[in-house]
Scaffold this motif. Sequence first.
Motif, PDB file in Angstrom:
ATOM      1  N   UNK A 138       0.821  -1.213   0.000  1.00  0.00           N
ATOM      2  CA  UNK A 138       0.000   0.000   0.000  1.00  0.00           C
ATOM      3  C   UNK A 138       0.860   1.270   0.000  1.00  0.00           C
ATOM      4  N   UNK A 139       2.100   1.125   0.497  1.00  0.00           N
ATOM      5  CA  UNK A 139       3.020   2.269   0.434  1.00  0.00           C
ATOM      6  C   UNK A 139       3.467   2.538  -1.001  1.00  0.00           C
ATOM      7  N   UNK A 140       3.409   1.483  -1.818  1.00  0.00           N
ATOM      8  CA  UNK A 140       3.864   1.633  -3.206  1.00  0.00           C
ATOM      9  C   UNK A 140       2.797   2.257  -4.091  1.00  0.00           C
ATOM     10  N   UNK A 141       1.579   2.252  -3.604  1.00  0.00           N
ATOM     11  CA  UNK A 141       0.466   2.716  -4.424  1.00  0.00           C
ATOM     12  C   UNK A 141       0.470   4.224  -4.577  1.00  0.00           C
ATOM     13  N   UNK A 142       0.348   4.645  -5.791  1.00  0.00           N
ATOM     14  CA  UNK A 142       0.084   6.058  -6.031  1.00  0.00           C
ATOM     15  C   UNK A 142      -1.413   6.170  -6.303  1.00  0.00           C
TER      16      UNK A 142
END
Lengths: 136, 561, 318
Positions: free
Chosen positions: B324-328
């Motif tokens: 979820x940290x990778x999601x833009x």
Amino acid sequence: MKQKRRVRVMVAKPGLDGHDRGARIIARAYRDAGFEVVYTGLHQTPEEIVEAAIQEDVDMIGLSSLAGAHKYLFLAVVELLREKAADDIVVCGGGIIPDDDIKRLKESGVKEVFTPGTPLDDIVKWVKHNITPRQD
Amino acid sequence: MPLTFNAKIFDDIEKGNKKWQENLDKVFGAKPERLTRFSTVSDREINRIYTPADVRDQDFAADIGFPGDYPFTRGVQPSMYRGRFWTMRMFAGLGSAKDTNKRFHLLVKEGQTGLSTAFDMPTLMGYDSDAPKARGECGKCGVAIDTLNDMEDLFEGLPIDKITTSMTINPPASIIWAMYIAMAEKRGIDRKVLGGTIQNDMLKEFIAQKTFMCPPVPSVRIIEDTVEFGTKEVPRWNTISISGYHIREAGSTALQELAFTLADGIAYTEKAIERGLDVDDFAPRFSFFFNSHLDFFEEIAKLRAARRMWAKIMKGRFKAKDPRSWWLRFHTQTAGCTLTAQQPYNNVVRTALQALAAIMGGTQSLHTNSLDEVLAIPTEEAATIALRTQQIIAEESGVANTIDPLGGSYFVEALTDQMEEEAFDIIQKIDDMGGMLSAIEKNFPQQEIADSAYHYQRQIDEKEKTVVGVNKYAVEEEIPVEVLEIDEELESLQIEKTNRVKTERDNQRVAECLEKVGDACSGKQNIMEPLIDAAKANVTLQEVCDVYRKVYGEYRDPGIY
Amino acid sequence: MNDIVEKVVAGDVRTVARLIRDIDDGMPEVRGILKDLYPHTGKAYVIGITGAPGVGKSTLVDQMVAHLRKRDKTVGVLAVDPTSPFSGGAILGDRVRMQRHSMDQGVFIRSLATRGHFGGLTQSTRSAIDVFDAMGKDYILVETVGVGQDEVDVVRSAHTTVIVVIPGMGDDIQAIKAGILEIGDIFLINKADREGSDKTLSDLRLMIEMDHKKYDRGEWKPPILKIQAVFDKGVAEFIDEIDKHAKYLAETAGGLDFRESKSKVRQELGEMIKARLIEEVIDRLTESGDFDRAVESIINGKIDPYTACENLVLPIVS
Ligand code: B12
Ligand SMILES: Nc1nc2c(ncn2[C@@H]2O[C@H](COP(=O)(O)OP(=O)(O)OP(=O)(O)O)[C@@H](O)[C@H]2O)c(=O)[nH]1
Ligand SMILES: [Mg+2]
């Protein structure tokens, strides 16, 4: 040597409005047309603008407003110039200004108002035709 | 593994392409091409044709893959619009809190699925309606919020535990958020369930939007307080909406929008890590906000590139582990600056095309501009047409039936790669300057944008770029649409209201609260709890901002042209 | 005319603003006014500030104004920006940094463009300084970009000449050495918040020490200060150094009134004659058409520029 007077103008952003894309473009267009341009930057009160215009002895103040407070701000500038007996300095302006307000502003001493879509060329030409550097 | 082609196939394609180009050259030798140079609205040159050879280095699994899979080129969620449509979120705010509340109720009734608040200039700049500097500006560009009382009027009758609310506010974002939380708690709603967004992205203020108050360093310190507080206390809240929208509207190119926005995101991440937060605790709550401009394919490529780049940055540079940290995740707004006062009905078409690009680019939520954008704050009728535009695209056009429909287009894929590469170069340049804060101090992004804006304006003047109804197909006309006017009396009514609050509140308590806010500002304590207490004690927005200004000093426009 | 002089001396802002414009525009009437203003000058302290583009001169001037105002001194600022060689126009951007003083009646800020006229900048700026002086400003701060000879000459005529550099300007330090090192009374390393200021400091120190014999004789030794203009760090100390330099001038160099210093008067009169001569000669030649004809002849290969020059000038001066 005998010099011709140069046109000196000021481009000013009155009030809290931060829309400066137009004002900065106008300043550059004026420069590229051979005028000397004093740019005040954002967030100026009418008092600051008028004081600066007098110190700089400009022929014209160009106000830019897109945030709807033009009636108050433009008229305050015109009024202050009058108070200081500096109303030979022409005031024009541009931005988001409804037709009805343009009428009001012009009646009260704003010489011209430019709305979105006006070519830079026309804006420059207007200065060339309407602003004569002080002769006296 | 690179795409399905082998070397022989590439050779044949290139040979074929060469032959085709030569033939075409002959044709154009007799009667030249329409333009001497074909370029996007951002002046990026575009080839006659794209072929598999333009994407020969692409690896399907590593570079494109499936929605919901790293690097998310095709979308952050696996289901995308097969699950549910994007959130249709129309930005609204006008006049008093009560007026805006009415507009909110209308929008919800018309099927809008999230709220978005526009504030007036004094509120955005940290002044109350009665400040001398606010003369003539109250309620003109959005809603005036001075005290908790106004916030309560604004959300009267709206289920704030169920809908999410986005608030476009920056220097006073911490205070507005504190008021929102205070309002919820007074209604008995736990802050843990509150969902929404504060824009709270000061870097792009210095770069583009120009609502600033304190210098960059303390401005970012306050933001990091909100990030820390949100992570621990309001876990469903998006604490920063990292915005490219304003950068673009200030006149940047698509590429600059992409690069500067991600560089801002990098700066916020670095600062939060410096504070000792774990990247996976806060990064999932960062959201983004992009522009969708005129050049259809370039916009789609930009959005796809942004997603892939952020994933790489978070995973590679910051070692985030939580996907979820990778999601833009991002909101999109169509490009206001492309709309014209001339022939305003044409704006509906422009907005529809831009909305379509945003959807093809996989946006999570969308605002569509109204046809009267250039004239004033939108009328109800105009705002409704803009919302309908989204509903038509969603429910009639069929474009949302499949995910990332342009994935695999030679052109779009090549453009996506190209923009990624160039944007990483710009980010490198900013890193070399010492990061975005230093770059801003050096006026680097400001100057780049000013140059692009002027270049574009000149292109319009020279008719190198067409604006229908303005520099081509222009007609004499009276403005055919109705223009919304804000009641001039509003100002005095709002001042009266705020004065009433000021006389009725416990001023001893106000002084205490402000002192605590001041202590937190000059010390290390997180600012948010003192702000929530202050909001509950009816401290005004400006009273808090005056403390900020006193402790941190004021930032003045460097006037880059 | 006397009316104008009276108004200037009384500090009338509009009159002063217009007079400076007339000076800048080369209006012949101003000569008389300047003559009459002369007796009212000689009281102000003039500080010239120069340095490469963007080193922070305007930011510094803005802070200096604030400090001087705290000491109840009145201030005039002349900020010179380059004219665009392409259009002849200019955006005068220094004022933005100082605009917070615009409502202060004790401060007068005026932007000037270089305009590229032969030696004219030096003259018109000198005259503008006289006007500020006559209107009673205690301090006059002159900002120029230290590139052209003209700009350097402008600050050189100040009481205290300040050279501003920033860390990491290796090549530019060389440039300073070549051109303007000798005119600096105070050196500032601005943006000392950035890396490399120690290196710049030692470079500068080395260069200044080369003249140690002068200092041994008791001549002024330029101090070098690290400052951060935006954050107002080191500015107060810098102003103390200006005071010291003023004291030095008062004690050793024959007083603060340059009108009584032989070398200064000599220099200024020389420059004035030069500017006036050029003005008169070029005017006459352009009006008669001789100038344009000579240009044509050179282009057509009928004459070489050396002979052309001689033919034009000799009849006038002999
Ligand atoms: C770009 C834009 C932005 C950018 C501004 C970036 C920047 N730094 O300039 C961003 C995204 C940051 C922005 C933010 C906001 N915006 Co805005 N924005 C616009 C938009 C879409 C275009 C303006 C623009 O730059 N056009 C391009 C330039 C070149 O044109 P221009 O400025 O009009 O100039 C031309 C003429 O007007 C004229 N001119 C202008 N000034 C001058 C001066 C002189 C001397 C002369 C001779 C001529 C002249 O000449 C120019 C060439 O033709 C307009 C709507 C529109 N399409 O016009 C809304 C608009 C101005 N924004 C609006 C609002 C409400 C806001 C916000 C307050 C929203 C909010 N509540 O958060 C914020 C406030 C930001 C702030 N700090 O002030 C409203 C204002 C409503 C009103 N007046 O009643 C508008 C009209 C949109 C709308 N309908 O709601 N905005
Ligand atoms: N980091 C840092 N930046 C500074 C400092 N002083 C000034 N600046 C910044 O440097 C930039 C240029 O400052 P100016 O004062 O306009 O410089 P200038 O020398 O007057 O520029 P020109 O008139 O264009 O030659 C601005 O963005 C200032 O904020 C400082 O001490 N530290
Ligand atoms: Mg400067």
